[in-house]
Scaffold this motif. Structure first.
Motif, PDB file in Angstrom:
ATOM      1  N   GLN A 133       0.909  -1.024   0.165  1.00 16.64           N
ATOM      2  CA  GLN A 133      -0.020  -0.020   0.069  1.00 16.64           C
ATOM      3  C   GLN A 133       0.938   1.302   0.054  1.00 16.64           C
ATOM      4  OE1 GLN A 133      -3.289  -1.833  -0.608  1.00 16.64           O
ATOM      5  NE2 GLN A 133      -3.370   0.373  -0.297  1.00 16.64           N
ATOM      6  N   LEU A 136       2.234   1.874  -3.444  1.00 18.68           N
ATOM      7  CA  LEU A 136       0.951   2.121  -4.353  1.00 18.68           C
ATOM      8  C   LEU A 136       0.697   3.765  -4.197  1.00 18.68           C
ATOM      9  CD1 LEU A 136      -1.270  -0.787  -4.058  1.00 18.68           C
ATOM     10  CD2 LEU A 136      -0.185  -0.125  -6.092  1.00 18.68           C
ATOM     11  N   GLU A 137       0.544   4.159  -2.853  1.00 21.43           N
ATOM     12  CA  GLU A 137       0.334   5.447  -2.623  1.00 21.43           C
ATOM     13  C   GLU A 137       1.531   6.395  -3.185  1.00 21.43           C
ATOM     14  OE1 GLU A 137      -0.014   5.592   1.923  1.00 21.43           O
ATOM     15  OE2 GLU A 137      -2.116   4.232   1.397  1.00 21.43           O
ATOM     16  N   SER A 142      -3.234   3.685  -6.222  1.00 24.58           N
ATOM     17  CA  SER A 142      -4.067   2.974  -5.521  1.00 24.58           C
ATOM     18  C   SER A 142      -5.388   2.757  -6.093  1.00 24.58           C
ATOM     19  CB  SER A 142      -4.334   3.572  -4.241  1.00 24.58           C
ATOM     20  OG  SER A 142      -3.127   3.981  -3.224  1.00 24.58           O
ATOM     21  N   GLU A 143      -5.942   3.680  -6.962  1.00 23.43           N
ATOM     22  CA  GLU A 143      -7.343   3.592  -7.439  1.00 23.43           C
ATOM     23  C   GLU A 143      -7.142   2.542  -8.253  1.00 23.43           C
ATOM     24  OE1 GLU A 143      -9.898   6.746  -8.699  1.00 23.43           O
ATOM     25  OE2 GLU A 143      -9.328   8.041  -7.223  1.00 23.43           O
ATOM     26  N   GLU A 146      -7.165  -0.884  -6.735  1.00 24.90           N
ATOM     27  CA  GLU A 146      -8.373  -1.260  -6.491  1.00 24.90           C
ATOM     28  C   GLU A 146      -9.342  -1.932  -7.471  1.00 24.90           C
ATOM     29  OE1 GLU A 146      -9.716  -1.561  -3.192  1.00 24.90           O
ATOM     30  OE2 GLU A 146      -7.615  -0.860  -2.697  1.00 24.90           O
ATOM     31  N   THR A 222       4.180  -1.745  -8.302  1.00 23.74           N
ATOM     32  CA  THR A 222       4.851  -1.138  -7.251  1.00 23.74           C
ATOM     33  C   THR A 222       6.489  -1.412  -7.604  1.00 23.74           C
ATOM     34  OG1 THR A 222       5.067  -3.384  -6.097  1.00 23.74           O
ATOM     35  CG2 THR A 222       3.062  -1.732  -5.676  1.00 23.74           C
TER      36      THR A 222
END
Length: 240
Positions: A133, A136-137, A142-143, A146, A222
């Protein structure tokens, strides 16, 4: 140091297979005759193994695992159908209902903020979620991730629906004798044995394919290596 007997114990697939499938199947096929345990006695003994093992795992892990609980309910329903001598179509319905309920739950979860794939695959026991995470951020992905996770969730529900259809077909094909009879027990044993190569193995391969999709997605987004993505044994989200 990590304590060897932490609440989250390591899985033992071979032991699970022996206790939940092999032993009950042999009991049902070999000990159901009137000269031995009889149909009801053999059924009760056979069901005692997966039921006792499931309860032991729940107690040892010190928390309620809803998937394990569903398995225990399935075993109890099988026993009820045999002991109450219900029509064998109820066995087929029950066999289809258990994975079917899971498939529906996974499908419905796609409409919530917490898709069940997070519980089954994308969780801290399997993957280093915190590190993933964070990456990804940092990359503002992140979107997109998802969206990929939702896709994997839909595929996951498909594996359960596959199991549901196969379970129903296998039960209708093999178990044709009246419930509570010696022949019913023998057929139940054969069905249990065949369910592994015909249903469990294909379903597992589908799960592996989904996990591979997740790994490729995470690696691509990532840049993390496989050893960085996987959770560290006994340490959950330990960072290196």
């Amino acid at each position: 140091m990590t304590q060897p007997d932490s609440p989250d114990r390591q899985a033992h697939p071979l032991l699970d297979l022996i206790i939940s499938i092999a032993i009950p199947s042999v009991i049902l096929m070999k000990l159901s005759g009137e000269a031995r345990l009889g149909a009801d006695g053999a059924l009760l003994l056979a069901l005692a193994f997966p039921l006792g093992w499931g309860l032991l795992e729940l107690v040892r892990n010190r928390k309620l695992n809803w998937i394990a609980l569903l398995g225990l309910v399935s075993v109890l329903l099988t026993g009820g159908i045999g002991l109450l001598k219900l029509d064998t179509q109820w066995l087929a319905i029950k066999e289809a209902a258990v994975p079917g309920v899971l498939g529906l739950a996974v499908l419905i979860s796609t409409r919530t903020r917490y898709p069940l794939i997070r519980t089954l695959l994308y969780n801290p026991k399997v993957l280093n979620v915190a590190r993933i995470q964070k990456q990804l951020e940092q990359r503002n992905l992140s979107e997109q991730f998802e969206t990929r996770l939702q896709r994997a969730t839909l595929w996951l529900s498909g594996t359960f629906f596959f199991s549901s259809a196969m379970n129903y077909g296998l039960a209708r094909w093999i178990v044709v004798s009246p419930a509570g009879s010696e022949a019913f027990n023998a057929e139940l044993g054969r069905m249990t044995l065949l369910s592994y190569p015909m249903i469990a193995i294909p379903s597992t391969l589908m799960m592996v394919a989904i996990f591979y999709f997740l790994w490729r997605t995470i690696h691509g987004m990532t840049g993390l290596r496989l050893e960085d993505i996987l959770a560290q044994p006994g340490h959950g989200q330990r960072q290196h």
